[in-house]
Design a protein around this motif. Sequence first.
Motif: not given
Length: 539
Positions: A223-231, A241-245, A271-274, A432-435
Amino acid sequence: MPDAPWPLDRFVERLLEAQRTSDSEDNLLNEIAHTMREASGAATCDILLREPGDGLVLRASTESPDLNYRLRLGRGVGITGKVMVSGKPLFIPEKAREHSAYVHYVGLDDHDGDAVAALPLQPSRGRPAEGVVMLCQPGAWKFTPTEKAMLENRSHVVAGVLLGYQAVHQMGARANRLGALSEVTRTLSASPYLEEILQLLVNLTAQQFNYTVCTVRLLDDRRGELVLRATQSPAKAYQKKRAIKLGESIAGRAIAENRPIVVRDVQIEEDYIGHDLAVEQGLKSMVCVPLTIQDRAVGVMSCYTSEVRDFEEDELEALETLAKQAAVSIEHAKLQVRDTLMQEMHHRVKNNLQQVASLIRLQMRHSEYKSLEEALNDILARILAIASVHDLLSREDLDHVGIRSIAESLVQTQQSSLVLPDRKINWQVRGEDARLNMTQATQLALVLNELILNAVEHGFKKTEEGEIHVNVEDRDGEVSIWVSNSGDQLPEDFDLTRTDSLGLNIVSSLARALGGKFTMRTVLGWTVCEVRFTKASEE
């Protein structure tokens, strides 16, 4: 006229005490500003430090501390900018606002500044200035030669105290970072589980390096996206926070350029998102470090501070080393997961074959088929729905699959084979692409397969043109799937509990297996099928 100045020994003693007891550079600068104001008898004292490009930023003020980090001046701008460039003090005995170098700044116009002494912060003559101290006084200030020499000398003392503190702090920080790096890498190497590695990475990095928030996004190549996996942030809004291109984000730049990207203040960076969330959480400076293995990016780690500051060279080197170790641990964990899945694949295949056998038995008990070919086509579609999950597993996370990915795969496979040539149907998959884990993903694939089959076969028996929509929603783990069509209406006496449709009975049975509920109704002229269930957190 200012009050009588302090003796030099009292002034130095006060500064050294501040240097010894201050727990941060900001606290030290605040103490220096108040000491300099009291020792010189001035009304106010401001300290501005050098930024890249020889600009200045306000770091301490006895009169306007709310402007710290916010007031910035470009190279050579204003009285302090002129002093910074020349490296020479500037004494203005009266009418400072009329001086050619004076600039107006909102919030500072009420300063008591008829007379000004602007002094470069140089530990010794000939060295570049690290900043400027500005002392202001209402009314006239004669600045005798003795006073000028005294103020110059004390600005050199201030510069020496500040640089001494920074040197000690950097040495301690460097030692702490080496210890932190060793601790984090040792812990990462001990864990074989991907989710645990990611959570350990953000928790330990934030703790050991004293960051306010630390996050990890993994790269979804397809998808060419960065998916948040941990914080480690407790804020739910941050965790969602959503996945970002790649092309729209600072994190994407870090991957594209294969280097850390530093942002001094995310609250004002275009350029920062959020921005809103950054303000809400009090986030300021950020560094994005790519997670790479053999020059191949697998994700990015972002670290945030609660104050505007620079990330020192050795700090960035430590983070880069940590990121490389984390990338190796992530790939190792994925390989272990793949090996484990290969060992258990025969078990999953057996379960799925049993599920296929059960579907065939159900189909054998229904006499709604007009031909053997029609019955075989139905069972083929169900087997392909299960196969689509395995295909996605091989391309995604090995143990979890996105719901939207399942829907898109089924729609792509079925829209060409199911729809008659004389029917014009517009398909849309949204949400959403809920897993989901393997078990729920397989069950949901069968559900979606039946609902799409039903929408085509029964929604467009008469209607020749319309739409079929698949919508996915995930709200705190409560998942809702809608398959809607604008074709033929449901009969007025339709009752889902009394239907003899094999497909709808399969959906009802699978919805119960998911621990959820299946409904089917007419809404604003559309036939809407909804399955609602709770997402399982573990396989």
